[in-house]
Scaffold this active site. Structure first.
Site, mmCIF file in Angstrom:
data_model
loop_
_atom_site.group_PDB
_atom_site.id
_atom_site.type_symbol
_atom_site.label_atom_id
_atom_site.label_comp_id
_atom_site.label_asym_id
_atom_site.label_seq_id
_atom_site.Cartn_x
_atom_site.Cartn_y
_atom_site.Cartn_z
ATOM 1 N N MET A 78 0.906 -1.338 -0.093
ATOM 2 C CA MET A 78 0.097 0.195 0.106
ATOM 3 C C MET A 78 0.915 1.118 0.008
ATOM 4 S SD MET A 78 -3.016 -1.180 2.721
ATOM 5 C CE MET A 78 -4.107 -0.126 2.308
ATOM 6 N N ASP A 119 -2.388 -4.697 0.885
ATOM 7 C CA ASP A 119 -2.052 -5.901 1.170
ATOM 8 C C ASP A 119 -2.657 -6.230 2.595
ATOM 9 O OD1 ASP A 119 -0.761 -3.934 2.666
ATOM 10 O OD2 ASP A 119 1.393 -4.798 1.975
#
Length: 514
Positions: free
Chosen positions: A80, A240
């Site tokens: 991210m 994630d």
């Protein structure tokens, strides 16, 4: 039998897993990726390296499985907060400023001057961090204006890979939550923030999807290269941590997860946005489950700390064991196991490139405290593992402070594969640590989302029920809990004692890079 592919675009590498409709992994492919550190606090990756690594990982999984033609859908989990500028020609403009990058602290301060704390929390659920899109975009606008002016869109890591696979530009709500441009409660872009920060609206992707939504289909040229059939439906996927939450079954309020990968994360699911009004860098997000939200506390260098030890203090042993087909991490944890809990007072602060929750300090750096002649490499290994776990306990304590009963924690990542690390987590958290049959939670989440998006499962919960089963439960040992409580108190006192010294040292170091 149906098969689905989950692609986990991590920082250390790209992993692709082919999983059947009962949750059995048919094959996994993996390819490492390196980070680029041009100067202190700057951390980048080359998107083209991601793409090449993704292709290698997928092809390995397809070749091993022999079921490439039977794959029904593809989904993602991805690191991210990475900021990839894209040109009109569909190519990335320069490197991606990834989540570890710390350069945009001045821009955070500007945002804090523009927006009130109340406005930040009511719209985004979080205070602004230098890892988010908004300050990174402002940094690029100010420091690389020619690149910024050429930008046609901006993407997160997994979205870049999905674009290369499908030709479709899109972002989804979990990743979008950490852009600092999303209205998190309403799961849509915040026109107000985009306007106030003077970020060009045209570079923010128009399409904002839920994680299980189909956003495109696999291009023929890519399918032929990878050994897949053209036209496979590709879903948006998730950042994630929310995706990892799906892969661990954390899809209902009250369940907590602990993931030790390159970074370390404590993650929880809620029915409403989670807001911590103290500036402790607790990240509030839309979950990869529709109508659910989530939160996480982030330690930047968890497995990364252990990897640093591997690549420096154990470099020769790593090569020696690799030649024998063995893993040096097993050797390192074996040394750590020989040392008593608490490492005889040796305490490690895992701040290699600053840290987030709860200190939110880009100047902090790693420290071994209490090193004596009695300590050896085994003690240092154990101390690193304990220090990483102490850093994650910080978020567990925030959860308890907010009235959550944390008695069970689901573990994933490297910290879940090691029996020693599972016991350490149970003792330091004072909670039972649970693992499931699915070690590859990110890939599992991508496959579950793909199965939901293509209509195989009705919803994410049904997919989790089909894929996941409890594998192990590790209960805390009372005497270790008491010992770790004492050492945790020392751990918590170290950062405040060093805070001013960290800032001064950063100033000195920066002076030599002008």
């Amino acid at each position: 039998m149906a098969y689905f592919m989950g692609i986990d675009a991590g920082t250390s590498g790209i992993k692709a897993a082919i999983i059947d409709d009962k949750g059995k992994i048919a094959a996994i492919g993996y390819e490492e990726c390196d980070i680029i550190t041009p100067r202190p606090g700057w951390v980048e990756q080359d998107p083209e390296v991601w793409w090449q690594a993704c292709g290698k990982a997928v092809k390995r999984a397809v070749e091993k499985s022999g079921v490439g033609e039977q794959i029904e859908g593809i989904g993602f989990s991805g690191q991210m907060q990475g900021c990839v500028l894209m040109g009109k020609d569909g190519k990335a403009i320069g490197n991606c400023l990834i989540w570890l990058d710390q350069r945009s602290t001045p821009q955070v301060k500007k945002i804090e001057e523009i927006m009130s704390e109340e406005e930040m929390l009511s719209i985004t659920g979080s205070y602004c961090l230098n890892s988010y899109w908004a300050p990174k975009l402002l940094w690029l606008k100010e420091n690389r204006p020619s690149d910024f002016e050429r930008a046609d869109s901006v993407l997160f890591a997994k979205d870049y890979l999905r674009f290369r696979m499908t030709g479709e530009i899109a972002v989804e709500v979990s990743d979008g939550s950490l852009s600092f441009l999303l209205d998190v409660p309403n799961r849509k872009w915040s026109d107000k923030i985009i306007r106030e920060l003077e970020i060009p609206e045209n570079i923010i992707p128009k399409r904002l999807a839920e994680s299980q939504e189909v956003v495109g289909s696999l291009r023929r040229s890519v399918a032929e290269e990878w050994g897949l059939r053209p036209g496979i439906q590709v879903v948006a996927g998730g950042g994630d941590q929310p995706a990892g939450g799906v892969g661990m079954g954390i899809v209902e309020e009250g369940i907590i997860g602990s993931t030790i990968g390159t970074s370390g994360v404590i993650f929880g699911c809620t029915d409403q946005p989670f807001v911590d009004k103290q500036k402790r860098a607790v990240l509030s997000m839309c979950h990869s489950v529709p109508d659910k939200w989530c939160f996480l506390g982030l330690a930047l260098a968890s497995g990364g700390s252990f990897k640093w030890m591997r690549d420096t203090l154990f470099a020769e042993k790593k090569a020696e064991m690799a030649a024998k087909g063995l893993d040096v991490y097993d050797y390192m944890t074996g040394l750590a196991k020989q040392v008593a809990p608490g490492s005889e007072g040796l305490i490690f602060l895992p701040y290699f490139n600053g840290d987030k929750t709860p200190i939110n300090d880009e100047n902090a750096r790693a420290v071994f405290f209490g090193l004596s002649y009695r300590h050896d490499l085994g003690a240092m290994c154990r101390s690193v593992m304990e220090g990483v776990t102490f850093s994650l306990r910080d978020t567990i304590e925030i959860c308890r402070e907010k009235g959550m009963q944390v008695t069970e924690v689901r573990a994933a990542g490297g910290g879940a594969k090691s029996a020693l690390w599972r016991q350490m987590q149970a003792d330091i958290y004072n909670a039972s640590v649970i693992t499931t049959n699915m070690e590859e939670s990110g890939c599992a989440a991508g496959a579950i989302m793909a199965a939901v998006g293509t209509g195989y499962f009705k919803n994410i919960k049904e997919g989790c029920d089909a894929f996941l089963r409890i594998k192990s439960i590790t209960d805390p040992i009372p005497e270790n809990v008491r010992l770790y409580d004492d050492y945790y108190e020392t751990y918590r006192n170290l950062y405040p004692a060093l805070k001013e010294s960290y800032a001064k040292q950063a100033e000195i170091v920066a002076g030599y890079f002008k």
